[in-house]
Design an enzyme around this catalytic site. Sequence first.
Site, PDB file in Angstrom:
ATOM      1  N   ASN A 102     -12.728  28.217  58.073  1.00 37.87           N
ATOM      2  CA  ASN A 102     -12.550  26.900  57.446  1.00 37.87           C
ATOM      3  C   ASN A 102     -11.697  25.990  58.315  1.00 37.87           C
ATOM      4  OD1 ASN A 102     -13.968  28.060  55.409  1.00 37.87           O
ATOM      5  ND2 ASN A 102     -12.222  28.397  54.070  1.00 37.87           N
ATOM      6  N   VAL A 103     -12.070  24.724  58.323  1.00 38.40           N
ATOM      7  CA  VAL A 103     -11.328  23.751  59.127  1.00 38.40           C
ATOM      8  C   VAL A 103     -10.501  22.833  58.234  1.00 38.40           C
ATOM      9  CG1 VAL A 103     -13.071  23.811  60.961  1.00 38.40           C
ATOM     10  CG2 VAL A 103     -13.260  22.075  59.175  1.00 38.40           C
ATOM     11  N   ASP A 104     -10.447  23.147  56.940  1.00 42.63           N
ATOM     12  CA  ASP A 104      -9.822  22.240  55.972  1.00 42.63           C
ATOM     13  C   ASP A 104      -8.292  22.285  55.955  1.00 42.63           C
ATOM     14  OD1 ASP A 104      -9.232  24.616  54.467  1.00 42.63           O
ATOM     15  OD2 ASP A 104     -11.138  24.452  53.405  1.00 42.63           O
ATOM     16  N   HIS A 119     -12.650  28.266  63.833  1.00 45.18           N
ATOM     17  CA  HIS A 119     -13.557  27.114  63.977  1.00 45.18           C
ATOM     18  C   HIS A 119     -12.795  25.794  64.125  1.00 45.18           C
ATOM     19  CE1 HIS A 119     -17.289  29.314  62.103  1.00 45.18           C
ATOM     20  NE2 HIS A 119     -16.975  29.753  63.295  1.00 45.18           N
ATOM     21  N   CYS A 130      -9.783  12.758  78.233  1.00 45.97           N
ATOM     22  CA  CYS A 130      -8.661  13.471  78.879  1.00 45.97           C
ATOM     23  C   CYS A 130      -8.378  14.820  78.210  1.00 45.97           C
ATOM     24  CB  CYS A 130      -7.408  12.598  78.910  1.00 45.97           C
ATOM     25  SG  CYS A 130      -6.639  12.350  77.299  1.00 45.97           S
ATOM     26  N   CYS A 147      -8.238   7.516  71.860  1.00 41.28           N
ATOM     27  CA  CYS A 147      -7.077   8.270  72.333  1.00 41.28           C
ATOM     28  C   CYS A 147      -5.933   7.312  72.691  1.00 41.28           C
ATOM     29  CB  CYS A 147      -7.510   9.055  73.576  1.00 41.28           C
ATOM     30  SG  CYS A 147      -6.189   9.917  74.411  1.00 41.28           S
ATOM     31  N   GLY A 187     -15.773  34.833  50.540  1.00 39.01           N
ATOM     32  CA  GLY A 187     -16.408  33.514  50.436  1.00 39.01           C
ATOM     33  C   GLY A 187     -17.100  33.036  51.689  1.00 39.01           C
TER      34      GLY A 187
HETATM   35  P1  OAD Z   1     -21.264  28.928  53.553  1.00 34.62           P
HETATM   36  O1  OAD Z   1     -21.412  27.616  52.837  1.00 34.62           O
HETATM   37  O2  OAD Z   1     -22.376  29.356  54.432  1.00 34.62           O
HETATM   38  O3  OAD Z   1     -21.041  30.105  52.502  1.00 34.62           O
HETATM   39  C1  OAD Z   1     -20.139  29.990  51.439  1.00 34.62           C
HETATM   40  C2  OAD Z   1     -20.128  31.327  50.725  1.00 34.62           C
HETATM   41  O4  OAD Z   1     -19.121  31.282  49.736  1.00 34.62           O
HETATM   42  C3  OAD Z   1     -21.436  31.691  50.021  1.00 34.62           C
HETATM   43  O5  OAD Z   1     -21.783  33.013  50.350  1.00 34.62           O
HETATM   44  C4  OAD Z   1     -21.096  31.549  48.533  1.00 34.62           C
HETATM   45  O6  OAD Z   1     -21.798  32.487  47.728  1.00 34.62           O
HETATM   46  C5  OAD Z   1     -19.615  31.855  48.542  1.00 34.62           C
HETATM   47  N1  OAD Z   1     -18.840  31.233  47.459  1.00 34.62           N
HETATM   48  C6  OAD Z   1     -18.973  29.993  46.914  1.00 34.62           C
HETATM   49  N2  OAD Z   1     -18.031  29.765  45.994  1.00 34.62           N
HETATM   50  C7  OAD Z   1     -17.254  30.886  45.935  1.00 34.62           C
HETATM   51  C8  OAD Z   1     -16.100  31.264  45.185  1.00 34.62           C
HETATM   52  N3  OAD Z   1     -15.542  30.457  44.299  1.00 34.62           N
HETATM   53  N4  OAD Z   1     -15.579  32.504  45.401  1.00 34.62           N
HETATM   54  C9  OAD Z   1     -16.130  33.357  46.304  1.00 34.62           C
HETATM   55  N5  OAD Z   1     -17.220  33.037  47.058  1.00 34.62           N
HETATM   56  C10 OAD Z   1     -17.773  31.818  46.872  1.00 34.62           C
HETATM   57  O7  OAD Z   1     -19.877  28.861  54.340  1.00 34.62           O
HETATM   58  P2  OAD Z   1     -19.349  29.758  55.552  1.00 34.62           P
HETATM   59  O8  OAD Z   1     -19.812  31.165  55.439  1.00 34.62           O
HETATM   60  O9  OAD Z   1     -17.904  29.492  55.649  1.00 34.62           O
HETATM   61  O10 OAD Z   1     -19.029  26.262  60.756  1.00 34.62           O
HETATM   62  O11 OAD Z   1     -20.066  29.079  56.753  1.00 34.62           O
HETATM   63  C11 OAD Z   1     -19.752  29.493  58.048  1.00 34.62           C
HETATM   64  C12 OAD Z   1     -19.683  28.348  59.001  1.00 34.62           C
HETATM   65  O12 OAD Z   1     -20.892  27.609  58.962  1.00 34.62           O
HETATM   66  C13 OAD Z   1     -18.630  27.305  58.681  1.00 34.62           C
HETATM   67  O13 OAD Z   1     -17.369  27.625  59.203  1.00 34.62           O
HETATM   68  C14 OAD Z   1     -19.149  26.103  59.340  1.00 34.62           C
HETATM   69  C15 OAD Z   1     -20.570  26.207  58.892  1.00 34.62           C
HETATM   70  O14 OAD Z   1     -21.438  25.469  59.554  1.00 34.62           O
HETATM   71  C16 OAD Z   1     -18.627  25.252  61.506  1.00 34.62           C
HETATM   72  O15 OAD Z   1     -18.304  24.178  61.053  1.00 34.62           O
HETATM   73  C17 OAD Z   1     -18.583  25.609  62.950  1.00 34.62           C
END
Ligand code: OAD
Length: 243
Positions: A102-104, A119, A130, A147, A187
Amino acid sequence: MEKEIRALKQALAKANRVAALTGAGISAESGLPTFRGADGLWRNHDVMQLATPEAFSMDPKLVWEFYNWRRNLISGLTFNPGHKALVDLEAGIDHFTLITQNVDGLHLKAGSKNLLEIHGNLWKVKCTKCQTVTVDMSSDMGPLPKCKECGGLLRPQVVWFGESLDYGLLNRAVEAARACQLMLVIGTSAVVQPAASLAFEAKAAGAVVAEINLEKTPNSGIMDFVLLGKSGDILPKLLEHRP
Ligand code: OAD
């Protein structure tokens, strides 16, 4: 489920090297849409098409509009019981590494310390000319932020699709996965590499691996525990009555 939670709590109690890998799901309960959920659209754009170097070079204004929207949204959000539980877990374990996709910045806001943001972080910006990286917490950076050092166009300091992860950070994440006795995978849809493979690294090195997600994922098959539900409900339960 209660039985599984009890068993996982026992495994956690025995572990003094623990790693956790988080994805967008842990922030969903803070009000942030996940990437691959039904809400993974922004003004009808697939967010995964916007988070690319190609989109940025074609239309930097549009990409910045998207990131300004995210900055604005996230600045009004706070961490949830899932993030907080990981902070409490870290406090009670000798060697704890939190690896997040997560980038949040919500893990940092919650107080996690040994954190690898593999990420990147939305609140950091990098000059495309630069390469200077700075932190800027503005909820709106304007249409085409520049910048302060050289006037070059800034970009969010996040890893976009098709870009490589920071090697040093990835290395530390792989080391933590290989060294841990237990890994929590929380998640994440487990489809983006190399993050998804960290659970395999842990499992191959002999760790207990546990997944916490609303639904099963491609990684579920290797898991010792699959706990289906909200991370904000399940993670605090893992810490109940923990000394
Ligand atoms: P996804 O959106 O692909 O997956 C989110 C997951 O969280 C899913 O499997 C959901 O079932 C689960 N989920 C949702 N709500 C939940 C909750 N309350 N409790 C537990 N699980 C829950 O997100 P990521 O796997 O993080 O990359 O995606 C990976 C990367 O793809 C991200 O970091 C981003 C994205 O593109 C970049 O930005 C480089």
